[in-house]
Motif scaffolding. Sequence first.
Motif, PDB file in Angstrom:
ATOM      1  N   ALA A 139     -24.878  31.638  50.729  1.00  0.00           N
ATOM      2  CA  ALA A 139     -25.818  31.761  52.060  1.00  0.00           C
ATOM      3  C   ALA A 139     -25.018  31.145  53.192  1.00  0.00           C
ATOM      4  N   PRO A 140     -25.067  32.031  54.312  1.00  0.00           N
ATOM      5  CA  PRO A 140     -24.491  31.244  55.700  1.00  0.00           C
ATOM      6  C   PRO A 140     -25.588  30.713  56.390  1.00  0.00           C
ATOM      7  N   PHE A 141     -26.135  29.833  55.786  1.00  0.00           N
ATOM      8  CA  PHE A 141     -27.299  29.274  56.393  1.00  0.00           C
ATOM      9  C   PHE A 141     -26.918  28.222  57.534  1.00  0.00           C
ATOM     10  N   HIS A 142     -27.715  28.320  58.769  1.00  0.00           N
ATOM     11  CA  HIS A 142     -27.386  27.575  60.283  1.00  0.00           C
ATOM     12  C   HIS A 142     -25.859  27.896  60.453  1.00  0.00           C
ATOM     13  N   GLY A 143     -25.425  29.194  60.144  1.00  0.00           N
ATOM     14  CA  GLY A 143     -23.902  29.457  60.224  1.00  0.00           C
ATOM     15  C   GLY A 143     -23.433  29.606  61.850  1.00  0.00           C
ATOM     16  N   ILE A 144     -24.572  29.691  62.976  1.00  0.00           N
ATOM     17  CA  ILE A 144     -23.965  29.561  64.317  1.00  0.00           C
ATOM     18  C   ILE A 144     -24.061  28.114  64.697  1.00  0.00           C
ATOM     19  N   ARG A 145     -24.946  27.492  64.251  1.00  0.00           N
ATOM     20  CA  ARG A 145     -24.774  26.057  65.001  1.00  0.00           C
ATOM     21  C   ARG A 145     -23.590  25.165  64.388  1.00  0.00           C
ATOM     22  N   HIS A 146     -23.075  25.937  63.181  1.00  0.00           N
ATOM     23  CA  HIS A 146     -21.977  24.958  62.741  1.00  0.00           C
ATOM     24  C   HIS A 146     -20.794  26.062  62.494  1.00  0.00           C
ATOM     25  N   ALA A 147     -20.563  26.831  63.469  1.00  0.00           N
ATOM     26  CA  ALA A 147     -19.547  28.093  63.301  1.00  0.00           C
ATOM     27  C   ALA A 147     -18.316  27.446  63.775  1.00  0.00           C
ATOM     28  N   ASP A 148     -17.397  27.774  62.855  1.00  0.00           N
ATOM     29  CA  ASP A 148     -15.760  27.598  63.345  1.00  0.00           C
ATOM     30  C   ASP A 148     -15.182  28.498  64.015  1.00  0.00           C
ATOM     31  N   ARG A 149     -14.025  28.226  64.349  1.00  0.00           N
ATOM     32  CA  ARG A 149     -13.088  29.077  65.269  1.00  0.00           C
ATOM     33  C   ARG A 149     -13.173  30.523  64.494  1.00  0.00           C
ATOM     34  N   SER A 150     -13.025  30.888  63.270  1.00  0.00           N
ATOM     35  CA  SER A 150     -12.894  32.015  62.813  1.00  0.00           C
ATOM     36  C   SER A 150     -14.200  32.776  62.850  1.00  0.00           C
ATOM     37  N   VAL A 151     -15.410  32.129  62.958  1.00  0.00           N
ATOM     38  CA  VAL A 151     -16.764  32.767  62.958  1.00  0.00           C
ATOM     39  C   VAL A 151     -16.784  33.544  64.407  1.00  0.00           C
ATOM     40  N   LEU A 152     -16.390  32.626  65.407  1.00  0.00           N
ATOM     41  CA  LEU A 152     -16.626  32.823  66.920  1.00  0.00           C
ATOM     42  C   LEU A 152     -15.687  34.070  67.154  1.00  0.00           C
ATOM     43  N   MET A 160     -28.382  34.512  60.664  1.00  0.00           N
ATOM     44  CA  MET A 160     -28.127  32.883  60.141  1.00  0.00           C
ATOM     45  C   MET A 160     -29.500  32.147  59.959  1.00  0.00           C
ATOM     46  N   HIS A 161     -30.396  32.476  60.547  1.00  0.00           N
ATOM     47  CA  HIS A 161     -31.708  31.844  60.082  1.00  0.00           C
ATOM     48  C   HIS A 161     -31.669  30.411  60.911  1.00  0.00           C
ATOM     49  N   GLU A 162     -31.056  30.372  62.183  1.00  0.00           N
ATOM     50  CA  GLU A 162     -31.308  28.953  63.168  1.00  0.00           C
ATOM     51  C   GLU A 162     -32.645  28.471  62.984  1.00  0.00           C
ATOM     52  N   HIS A 163     -33.573  29.421  63.119  1.00  0.00           N
ATOM     53  CA  HIS A 163     -34.956  29.169  63.200  1.00  0.00           C
ATOM     54  C   HIS A 163     -35.608  28.368  62.237  1.00  0.00           C
ATOM     55  N   LEU A 164     -35.174  28.502  60.982  1.00  0.00           N
ATOM     56  CA  LEU A 164     -35.533  27.935  59.824  1.00  0.00           C
ATOM     57  C   LEU A 164     -35.317  26.354  59.814  1.00  0.00           C
ATOM     58  N   PRO A 165     -36.101  25.602  60.007  1.00  0.00           N
ATOM     59  CA  PRO A 165     -35.511  24.010  59.915  1.00  0.00           C
ATOM     60  C   PRO A 165     -35.080  23.572  58.764  1.00  0.00           C
ATOM     61  N   LEU A 166     -33.747  22.956  58.422  1.00  0.00           N
ATOM     62  CA  LEU A 166     -33.171  22.347  57.224  1.00  0.00           C
ATOM     63  C   LEU A 166     -34.479  21.529  56.355  1.00  0.00           C
ATOM     64  N   ARG A 167     -35.291  20.899  57.115  1.00  0.00           N
ATOM     65  CA  ARG A 167     -36.303  20.039  56.507  1.00  0.00           C
ATOM     66  C   ARG A 167     -37.248  21.143  55.610  1.00  0.00           C
ATOM     67  N   SER A 168     -37.513  22.236  55.863  1.00  0.00           N
ATOM     68  CA  SER A 168     -38.124  23.401  55.053  1.00  0.00           C
ATOM     69  C   SER A 168     -37.401  23.480  53.799  1.00  0.00           C
ATOM     70  N   VAL A 169     -36.154  23.504  53.675  1.00  0.00           N
ATOM     71  CA  VAL A 169     -35.307  23.606  52.519  1.00  0.00           C
ATOM     72  C   VAL A 169     -35.209  22.434  51.717  1.00  0.00           C
ATOM     73  N   ILE A 186     -18.298  28.497  54.763  1.00  0.00           N
ATOM     74  CA  ILE A 186     -19.621  28.855  53.785  1.00  0.00           C
ATOM     75  C   ILE A 186     -19.892  27.820  52.848  1.00  0.00           C
ATOM     76  N   ALA A 187     -18.835  26.875  52.300  1.00  0.00           N
ATOM     77  CA  ALA A 187     -18.742  25.718  51.548  1.00  0.00           C
ATOM     78  C   ALA A 187     -19.281  24.738  52.324  1.00  0.00           C
ATOM     79  N   GLY A 188     -18.758  24.483  53.512  1.00  0.00           N
ATOM     80  CA  GLY A 188     -19.246  23.174  54.450  1.00  0.00           C
ATOM     81  C   GLY A 188     -20.896  23.664  54.672  1.00  0.00           C
ATOM     82  N   LEU A 189     -21.454  24.748  54.966  1.00  0.00           N
ATOM     83  CA  LEU A 189     -22.671  24.927  55.267  1.00  0.00           C
ATOM     84  C   LEU A 189     -23.674  24.688  54.064  1.00  0.00           C
TER      85      LEU A 189
END
Length: 275
Positions: free
Chosen positions: A117-130, A196-205, A224-227
């Motif tokens: 899952a690419p959870f919070h993938g925008i806030r932790h985007a790397d160069r390849s994503v951008l 990327m579900h940036e709206h879902l707080p990590l605390r909810s998970v 993906i592994a870093g997320l």
Amino acid sequence: MPALEVPGATLSYRMAGQGPPLVLVHGSGTDRTTWDGVVGELARDRRVVTYDRRGYGQSRHKPVRDHRVHARDLTAVLEKVAGEPAAVVAWSSGGNIALAAAARHPELFSALIVVEAPFHGIRHADRSVLATALRLKFTQLRGRRLEAAETFFRFGSALRSGGNSYDDAPEDVRENLRANAEPVLAEWDPHPFGVMHEHLPLRSVVRLPLPVTWILGTESSPWIAGLHDRVVRRRPDIRTVLVPGAGHLVHLDRPNEFIAAVRESWAPLASAPPR
């Protein structure tokens, strides 16, 4: 084919097998048929439910940018098709959808198995994503919509050892992905409740009152592994399973190993105490 009426759409689904319910949630750019190679084996001891998310496959609907809608649809599938708390296996963006549904309705889940899952993938985007996002949208604006979607397919299935699973896949797999290209282009549009579900707080998970397994392919993207790692640092009881030789398309790259990983998750998930 059976169908489920939900607000504004009709979801196409299928069931196979007998036993406790197991719901499979597909990712972006494909539909429920992506699971065809693993359903038969999983249905030997589970009642397996697969469905087309709205906008995909036979669940006809315009592409959806607001992924809260997909989470509500999964909730409806669990309530009205599964009919009892279900184990949910959710791949890629489907994993984000399942996390959001579980955060609101954990009573509908007996266990959650998240796959790549690419959870919070925008806030932790790397160069390849951008770089992928810019190339995809630039190509789309030039009117080359299928080529733009293939930019995502190759990025999403890139292998650490080189190449990608999309170019290496059989033609029927590639055709399925291309047939679902339009929702991909929509999902890469900026949206406050996007893929990327940036709206879902990590605390909810972290607070989910159910056992969670997270499956990763060893050949998949380090992003993906870093997320995954960021989530596990906050919730270390998540059970991580690595599938050797698999990329992001774990169930297609290594179906037997994927089935084994899902089955191995059932026993500890069933016995884990609630959080």
